[in-house]
Design a protein around this motif. Structure first.
Motif, PDB file in Angstrom:
ATOM      1  N   GLY A  49       0.435  -1.050  -0.174  1.00 27.25           N
ATOM      2  CA  GLY A  49      -0.323  -0.121  -0.400  1.00 27.25           C
ATOM      3  C   GLY A  49       0.302   1.245   0.176  1.00 27.25           C
ATOM      4  N   ASN A  50       1.933   1.021  -0.101  1.00 25.07           N
ATOM      5  CA  ASN A  50       2.706   1.947  -0.356  1.00 25.07           C
ATOM      6  C   ASN A  50       3.410   2.510  -2.017  1.00 25.07           C
ATOM      7  OD1 ASN A  50       5.215   3.974  -0.178  1.00 25.07           O
ATOM      8  ND2 ASN A  50       5.685   2.923   2.057  1.00 25.07           N
ATOM      9  N   LYS A  51       3.214   3.612  -2.007  1.00 23.26           N
ATOM     10  CA  LYS A  51       3.439   3.999  -3.651  1.00 23.26           C
ATOM     11  C   LYS A  51       4.831   3.617  -3.657  1.00 23.26           C
ATOM     12  CE  LYS A  51      -0.538   6.926  -4.505  1.00 23.26           C
ATOM     13  NZ  LYS A  51      -1.000   8.114  -4.671  1.00 23.26           N
ATOM     14  N   LYS A  52       5.711   4.348  -2.619  1.00 27.08           N
ATOM     15  CA  LYS A  52       7.041   3.947  -3.369  1.00 27.08           C
ATOM     16  C   LYS A  52       7.595   3.126  -3.275  1.00 27.08           C
ATOM     17  CE  LYS A  52       8.511   7.706   0.340  1.00 27.08           C
ATOM     18  NZ  LYS A  52       8.812   8.611   1.784  1.00 27.08           N
ATOM     19  N   ASP A  53       7.258   2.204  -3.031  1.00 24.76           N
ATOM     20  CA  ASP A  53       7.558   0.860  -3.888  1.00 24.76           C
ATOM     21  C   ASP A  53       6.970  -0.034  -4.462  1.00 24.76           C
ATOM     22  OD1 ASP A  53       8.175  -0.358  -1.140  1.00 24.76           O
ATOM     23  OD2 ASP A  53       6.007  -0.894  -0.648  1.00 24.76           O
ATOM     24  N   MET A  54       5.698   1.151  -5.741  1.00 35.09           N
ATOM     25  CA  MET A  54       5.745   0.852  -7.317  1.00 35.09           C
ATOM     26  C   MET A  54       7.175   1.390  -8.033  1.00 35.09           C
ATOM     27  SD  MET A  54       1.950   2.352  -7.151  1.00 35.09           S
ATOM     28  CE  MET A  54       1.205   2.049  -9.115  1.00 35.09           C
ATOM     29  N   GLN A  55       7.424   2.435  -7.734  1.00 34.79           N
ATOM     30  CA  GLN A  55       8.668   3.118  -8.539  1.00 34.79           C
ATOM     31  C   GLN A  55       9.869   1.595  -9.389  1.00 34.79           C
ATOM     32  OE1 GLN A  55      11.022   5.529  -6.252  1.00 34.79           O
ATOM     33  NE2 GLN A  55       8.836   6.985  -5.479  1.00 34.79           N
ATOM     34  N   GLY A  56      10.146   2.038 -10.069  1.00 35.63           N
ATOM     35  CA  GLY A  56      11.287   0.685 -11.057  1.00 35.63           C
ATOM     36  C   GLY A  56       9.919  -0.873 -10.891  1.00 35.63           C
ATOM     37  N   LYS A  57       9.190  -0.841 -10.638  1.00 38.66           N
ATOM     38  CA  LYS A  57       8.163  -2.061 -11.028  1.00 38.66           C
ATOM     39  C   LYS A  57       7.457  -2.177 -11.982  1.00 38.66           C
ATOM     40  CE  LYS A  57      10.609  -3.441  -6.776  1.00 38.66           C
ATOM     41  NZ  LYS A  57      11.258  -4.789  -6.251  1.00 38.66           N
ATOM     42  N   LEU A  58       7.602  -3.619 -12.167  1.00 36.68           N
ATOM     43  CA  LEU A  58       6.283  -4.085 -12.856  1.00 36.68           C
ATOM     44  C   LEU A  58       4.645  -3.017 -12.621  1.00 36.68           C
ATOM     45  CD1 LEU A  58       4.782  -4.932 -15.751  1.00 36.68           C
ATOM     46  CD2 LEU A  58       4.699  -7.227 -14.041  1.00 36.68           C
ATOM     47  N   PHE A  59       4.080  -2.039 -13.463  1.00 32.15           N
ATOM     48  CA  PHE A  59       2.962  -1.205 -13.280  1.00 32.15           C
ATOM     49  C   PHE A  59       1.724  -2.172 -13.110  1.00 32.15           C
ATOM     50  CE2 PHE A  59      -0.917   0.961 -14.720  1.00 32.15           C
ATOM     51  CZ  PHE A  59      -1.228   1.914 -14.253  1.00 32.15           C
TER      52      PHE A  59
END
Length: 260
Positions: free
Chosen positions: A170-180
């Motif tokens: 649930g942390n948006k920072k963990d979305m960076q550089g990952k498969l959308f």
């Protein structure tokens, strides 16, 4: 005390609980919002001698379907058949049952396998096909439940590399550089998801076409994708029902039914 490691699978957290707004009417939610698993990851060992019809009755949610496909070791491997007719190369895809029995396949096969396993659980299960300018394509699943659409990429949960997919924090920072697409989205309208996705693509000056493939017992069936000097051509058999979600793609893509 429950050991979460017996229930968590890939990037999914069995008891995750959050709702993160990404834009108007589009939220990141945990996959377990579609139902919490009743099974440990290893409990499917008890079903190894049963047929798929029985196993289908034991799946209560999409989370359990993901657990099962990981348990059988489902791998990414090309499993399509190409048949040329009237100068068109038709691509035939595996059914859900075939994909499960083979324990391998491409994105369409994983999606069909999930549909088969969950077909009696939810109101409606459909597919979103998106086609790229180079004629490659990918399939996402969506589940319609209580007037909401839940969109997810089953291949990410099944054979996606853990380092490439977004953890359910649930942390948006963990979305960076990952498969959308490796998260579960919730919206009241598929167009809201596509608009958000397309906005990200346009930063790279890329335009996809997104197509809603209506719920079908034979799943993805067959299709043909080719390219000419003007645009990308996407063909479906006559009688096959579909709907283009992002109408602004019409100048770049031609999507139609033809006899085959």
């Amino acid at each position: 005390m429950i050991d979460k490691k017996n229930y968590n699978i890939k990037n999914l957290i069995y008891d995750a609980e959050f709702e993160i707004k990404l834009c108007n009417d589009l939220y990141w939610v945990p996959l377990n919002e579609l139902g919490k698993t009743r099974k440990t990851n290893n409990s499917f060992e008890n079903f190894k001698n049963y047929n798929l019809s029985y196993i289908q009755t034991q799946i209560s949610c999409v989370y359990e379907a993901v657990q099962y496909l990981n348990y059988i070791g489902f791998l990414e491997n090309k499993d399509v058949t190409i048949i040329r007719k009237d100068e068109v190369d038709w691509v035939y895809h595996s059914t859900g049952i075939e994909a499960i029995k083979n324990s391998y396949g491409i994105c369409t096969s994983v999606a069909s396998a999930v549909k088969y396993l969950c077909d009696k659980v939810y109101e409606y299960i459909g597919f979103i096909l998106f086609v790229r300018p180079d004629t490659s394509y990918h399939i996402l699943c969506y589940i319609k439940q209580n007037n909401q659409f839940y969109i997810f990429d089953p291949s990410a949960y099944v054979y996606g590399a853990v380092e490439d997919i977004i953890p359910e924090t649930g942390n948006k920072k963990d979305m960076q550089g990952k498969l959308f697409t490796s998260i579960c989205f919730r919206t009241s309208n598929l167009k809201h998801f596509v608009k958000f996705y397309q906005r990200i693509l346009l930063y790279k000056k890329i335009h996809f076409v997104f197509i809603d493939l209506f719920d079908r017992k034979d799943c993805i069936n067959k299709m043909a994708i080719t390219k000419n000097d003007k645009n990308v051509l996407v063909y479906f058999p006559s009688q096959f029902q579909f709907s283009v979600i992002n109408e602004d793609s019409r100048g770049l893509y031609t999507i139609k039914n033809i006899n085959c």
